[in-house]
Design an enzyme around this catalytic site. Structure first.
Site, PDB file in Angstrom:
ATOM      1  CE  LYS A  34      -3.992  -1.813   2.487  1.00 37.58           C
ATOM      2  NZ  LYS A  34      -5.250  -1.262   2.002  1.00 37.58           N
ATOM      3  CG  HIS A  43      -2.844  -6.859   7.011  1.00 36.66           C
ATOM      4  ND1 HIS A  43      -2.056  -7.476   6.078  1.00 36.66           N
ATOM      5  CD2 HIS A  43      -4.120  -7.198   6.692  1.00 36.66           C
ATOM      6  CE1 HIS A  43      -2.823  -8.164   5.222  1.00 36.66           C
ATOM      7  NE2 HIS A  43      -4.082  -8.012   5.592  1.00 36.66           N
TER       8      HIS A  43
HETATM    9  C1  BG6 Z   1      -7.340  -8.996   4.432  1.00 36.10           C
HETATM   10  C2  BG6 Z   1      -8.215  -9.648   5.474  1.00 36.10           C
HETATM   11  O1  BG6 Z   1      -6.043  -9.512   4.487  1.00 36.10           O
HETATM   12  O2  BG6 Z   1      -7.312  -7.605   4.655  1.00 36.10           O
HETATM   13  C3  BG6 Z   1      -9.612  -9.036   5.480  1.00 36.10           C
HETATM   14  O3  BG6 Z   1      -8.310 -11.047   5.213  1.00 36.10           O
HETATM   15  C4  BG6 Z   1      -9.526  -7.532   5.607  1.00 36.10           C
HETATM   16  O4  BG6 Z   1     -10.398  -9.572   6.525  1.00 36.10           O
HETATM   17  C5  BG6 Z   1      -8.560  -6.969   4.564  1.00 36.10           C
HETATM   18  O5  BG6 Z   1     -10.826  -6.988   5.406  1.00 36.10           O
HETATM   19  C6  BG6 Z   1      -8.355  -5.480   4.727  1.00 36.10           C
HETATM   20  O6  BG6 Z   1      -7.605  -4.995   3.669  1.00 36.10           O
HETATM   21  P1  BG6 Z   1      -7.792  -3.519   3.123  1.00 36.10           P
HETATM   22  O7  BG6 Z   1      -6.763  -3.380   2.049  1.00 36.10           O
HETATM   23  O8  BG6 Z   1      -9.204  -3.427   2.614  1.00 36.10           O
HETATM   24  O9  BG6 Z   1      -7.572  -2.605   4.279  1.00 36.10           O
END
Ligand code: BG6
Length: 465
Positions: free
Chosen positions: A172, A230
């Site tokens: 990102k 994340h």
């Molecule tokens: C994914 C998860 O890795 O990341 C999801 O499995 C989550 O549950 C998503 O909603 C969030 O990603 P982003 O890019 O939408 O913030």
């Protein structure tokens, strides 16, 4: 280290959800940018043929970003399809034939973790792993033990620098910017330590539920789904020491040092929540104790961070969709003027989504005779409309053999080590109402550090405004 460009792109799980939502749009974008000109081989066990896969790719693009006529025509031409069972040697023989002269295929395992091992073994037995790279989707294991076992299996057939463990947060733009902002400027580093910083917190809020992924989610939960990967990656970018250079190993060495300094979590450092109604979601057990919300307090034993608490909270069905970091600075040692009414005087706020904000919170004088102040924020704000999608960036990097945005075996294992003691049902799960900020028990966790910062999200401006 050899960084030959890959010369074939193979993706397992070609008819699945991830391919539909992320892989086809990324492939089209890479073609548009002139970065992909090689056979694209989709594999699945769905009884499909190539035309059906092409149609699926077209549908995917219509729904996710739009079809670019020329790029799609090229993608269709490059595409091949192999239908077969992942446990069947014939599937890999067909792949070997399909790879033709390719010397450095890139195999993307866009499949459930339970299938990783048979696929990797199949690739090796057929010779398809020779000179190849492999991309592995998250979650990488379920705990320390399974992550170690998976690493061991992968290492039997692939060298570590040919293994690309994906974490799309690292692709990102605003997450990249966090790293850039910290180390491309000299202003933060002198104060980025226990002498000046009181606490840091990261909130990853989502205002929706499990979106039809109940079966997957109920085996995973928030800690395994987004915290281990994340959130820990964002935390590492916030707290790691400056890397010696921008190479993949310099970067990941610093992350590793940070993860190693993190104390294993104790149940009293964790609050788990489950939104009201989760158990009625399709695919979810009626008696599920899986968390859709988690709040954690983390300690790091380093000279830089001793005594500074770090907080993470991530949850579904919260009031907004937003990921935001708040870094609270220590207050001035003496109140020469008026006392601040609401806790910390200075902070940095980094919003990573839906828009990008970097701000510095400070007090300024209210005009008038009295030496009284009020809080203001100096804000740099940007709406990201044109950023490269994470999957395009990450797949492009993997094709080029650049692993800087991928996680290394030791970092993944260290992250599991920290979380291992609190996985499963070691901490009770509290119900919270949809559209609230999670269970109130989470407030106590951070009470001594000034409480949670609940991000406020404005509606995005209209395009063109
Ligand atoms: C994914 C998860 O890795 O990341 C999801 O499995 C989550 O549950 C998503 O909603 C969030 O990603 P982003 O890019 O939408 O913030």
């Amino acid at each position: 280290m050899p960084t030959a460009k890959s010369d074939a792109f193979v993706f397992f799980g070609a008819t699945g959800d991830l391919a539909y939502k992320q892989i086809f749009p990324a492939l089209q974008a890479l073609i548009k940018d002139g970065r992909l000109d090689m056979p694209v081989i989709g594999i699945a066990r769905s009884g499909w043929n190539l035309d059906k896969l092409r149609k699926r790719a077209h549908d995917s693009l219509e729904e996710h970003g739009g079809v670019d006529k020329a790029a799609f025509a090229k993608l269709s031409k490059l595409m091949r399809y192999i239908d077969g069972d992942y446990g069947d040697a014939q599937t890999y023989d067909k792949l070997r034939t399909g790879l033709g002269d390719a010397q450095h295929p890139l195999h993307y395992l866009a499949i459930p973790p339970s299938m990783f091992v048979p696929v990797v073994k199949g690739l090796a037995a057929s010779g398809c792993s020779q000179g190849a790279r492999v991309i592995v989707e998250k979650p990488f294991g379920r705990d320390l033990k399974s992550a170690r076992a998976l690493n061991r299996t992968l290492h039997r057939f692939f060298r570590e620098h040919d293994i690309f463990r994906i974490d799309h947060y690292l692709g990102k733009e605003p997450v990249q910017n966090l790293l850039y902002f910290r180390f491309a400027n000299s202003l933060l580093e002198p104060i980025w330590n226990r002498d000046h910083i009181a606490s840091m917190q990261i909130t990853m809020a989502e205002n929706f539920g499990v979106q039809g992924r109940g079966k997957f989610y109920d085996e995973v939960g928030a800690i395994r789904d987004v915290v281990q990967n994340h959130m820990f990656q964002v935390l590492a970018l916030l707290a790691m020491s400056p890397p010696a250079n921008r190479s993949a190993d310099a970067m990941r060495d610093e992350k590793l040092r940070l993860f190693r300094s993190m104390r294993e979590l104790k149940p009293e450092d964790v609050v788990r929540g489950q939104f009201d109604g989760y158990r009625k979601e399709e695919g979810v057990s009626k008696r599920s104790t899986v968390e859709t919300y988690a709040a954690l307090r983390i300690h790091m034993d380093t000279w830089r961070w001793a005594g500074v608490p770090f907080f993470i909270r991530a949850g579904k069905q919260l009031p907004v969709k937003c990921t935001e970091v708040l870094v609270r600075l220590k207050n001035p040692p003496q109140e020469v003027f008026d006392a601040p009414t609401n806790g910390a005087v200075n902070h940095f706020r980094f919003r990573l989504s839906p828009d990008v904000i970097i701000s510095l919170g400070a007090r300024v004088k209210v005009p008038g005779e009295a030496m009284k102040g009020h809080p203001v924020e100096l804000v740099a704000h940007r709406h990201v409309r044109t950023a490269m999608a994470p999957y395009e960036r990450l797949l492009g990097d993997a094709i080029d053999g650049d692993s800087v945005l991928f996680t290394r075996d030791d970092c993944v294992e260290e992250a599991w080590r920290v979380l291992d003691p609190i996985l499963g049902d070691k901490v009770p799960v509290h119900t919270y109402k949809v559209g609230t900020w999670g269970p109130k028990q989470a407030d106590a966790l951070i009470a001594d550090a000034g409480g949670w910062n609940d991000p406020k999200v404005d509606a995005p401006p209209k395009v063109g405004s």
